[in-house]
Design a protein around this motif. Structure first.
Motif, PDB file in Angstrom:
ATOM      1  N   LEU A 122       0.823  -1.208   0.000  1.00 51.02           N
ATOM      2  CA  LEU A 122       0.000   0.000   0.000  1.00 51.02           C
ATOM      3  C   LEU A 122       0.862   1.266   0.000  1.00 51.02           C
ATOM      4  CD1 LEU A 122      -2.884  -0.871   2.491  1.00 51.02           C
ATOM      5  CD2 LEU A 122      -3.045  -0.611   0.017  1.00 51.02           C
ATOM      6  N   HIS A 123       1.924   1.270   0.791  1.00 54.72           N
ATOM      7  CA  HIS A 123       2.813   2.424   0.854  1.00 54.72           C
ATOM      8  C   HIS A 123       3.477   2.668  -0.497  1.00 54.72           C
ATOM      9  CE1 HIS A 123       6.535   4.617   2.129  1.00 54.72           C
ATOM     10  NE2 HIS A 123       5.608   5.300   2.781  1.00 54.72           N
ATOM     11  N   ARG A 124       3.960   1.604  -1.138  1.00 52.84           N
ATOM     12  CA  ARG A 124       4.574   1.749  -2.473  1.00 52.84           C
ATOM     13  C   ARG A 124       3.555   2.272  -3.479  1.00 52.84           C
ATOM     14  NH1 ARG A 124       6.966  -3.191  -1.229  1.00 52.84           N
ATOM     15  NH2 ARG A 124       5.389  -4.268  -2.462  1.00 52.84           N
ATOM     16  N   ASN A 125       2.315   1.759  -3.422  1.00 50.92           N
ATOM     17  CA  ASN A 125       1.276   2.229  -4.356  1.00 50.92           C
ATOM     18  C   ASN A 125       0.972   3.708  -4.148  1.00 50.92           C
ATOM     19  OD1 ASN A 125       1.108  -0.339  -5.401  1.00 50.92           O
ATOM     20  ND2 ASN A 125      -0.735  -0.898  -4.255  1.00 50.92           N
ATOM     21  N   LEU A 126       0.906   4.138  -2.879  1.00 51.24           N
ATOM     22  CA  LEU A 126       0.659   5.554  -2.603  1.00 51.24           C
ATOM     23  C   LEU A 126       1.794   6.431  -3.128  1.00 51.24           C
ATOM     24  CD1 LEU A 126      -0.839   5.496   1.000  1.00 51.24           C
ATOM     25  CD2 LEU A 126      -1.983   6.256  -1.091  1.00 51.24           C
ATOM     26  N   ILE A 127       3.015   5.983  -2.947  1.00 46.43           N
ATOM     27  CA  ILE A 127       4.158   6.761  -3.443  1.00 46.43           C
ATOM     28  C   ILE A 127       4.129   6.840  -4.963  1.00 46.43           C
ATOM     29  CG2 ILE A 127       6.682   6.696  -3.696  1.00 46.43           C
ATOM     30  CD1 ILE A 127       6.825   5.791  -0.787  1.00 46.43           C
ATOM     31  N   GLU A 128       3.798   5.724  -5.633  1.00 49.31           N
ATOM     32  CA  GLU A 128       3.713   5.730  -7.093  1.00 49.31           C
ATOM     33  C   GLU A 128       2.601   6.653  -7.581  1.00 49.31           C
ATOM     34  OE1 GLU A 128       3.181   1.702  -8.350  1.00 49.31           O
ATOM     35  OE2 GLU A 128       5.193   1.086  -7.688  1.00 49.31           O
ATOM     36  N   GLU A 129       1.492   6.654  -6.863  1.00 47.86           N
ATOM     37  CA  GLU A 129       0.329   7.439  -7.298  1.00 47.86           C
ATOM     38  C   GLU A 129       0.460   8.926  -6.976  1.00 47.86           C
ATOM     39  OE1 GLU A 129      -4.487   7.504  -6.487  1.00 47.86           O
ATOM     40  OE2 GLU A 129      -3.363   5.656  -6.123  1.00 47.86           O
TER      41      GLU A 129
END
Length: 132
Positions: free
Chosen positions: A89-96
């Motif tokens: 989830l943290h990686r997805n938020l950073i990507e988004e």
């Protein structure tokens, strides 16, 4: 000759060995020849009747240890699953949204948590004062 851990006080004295009556005992009762067995036998050998209780306690302890190890390993598995989930989830938020935006939002949520904790402490103190 008796077990290697039992040494006579007089090295020239021989040992007289007789089996212990208990079915659970595997040790032998030993005393130097010509002396009373009870006077020289180690206390461990004379208390061989406690062996079954000790074995039962050891079995119960081993069962408890196994249960606790199983519980700990299950908790560790759940922890690793949660950690993997939140990392994704943290990686997805950073990507988004970008790393800078996520860091700013994190600081906001940390400040909000600190505010909630302070409010709870104040409420507890006010209850203590009103109760006094």
């Amino acid at each position: 000759m008796c077990g290697p851990a039992l040494v006579p006080a007089d090295p020239k004295a021989g040992f007289r060995c007789t089996p212990v009556a208990s079915a659970f005992a595997v040790a032998e009762s030993c005393a130097p020849e010509g002396q009373d067995e009870d006077s020289e036998c180690p206390k461990v050998l004379r208390s061989s009747s406690a062996v079954p209780e000790l074995l039962e306690e050891m079995n119960q302890s081993a069962e408890l240890t196994n249960k606790l190890e199983l519980h700990a390993s299950q908790a560790e598995i759940r922890y690793r699953q949660c950690l993997a989930h939140w990392s994704r989830l943290h990686r997805n938020l950073i990507e988004e949204h970008g790393a800078q935006s996520v860091d700013r939002a994190r600081r906001y949520f940390e400040a909000e948590e600190a505010l909630k904790a302070a409010a709870e402490r104040i409420q507890n103190i006010s209850h203590q004062i009103s109760a006094a």
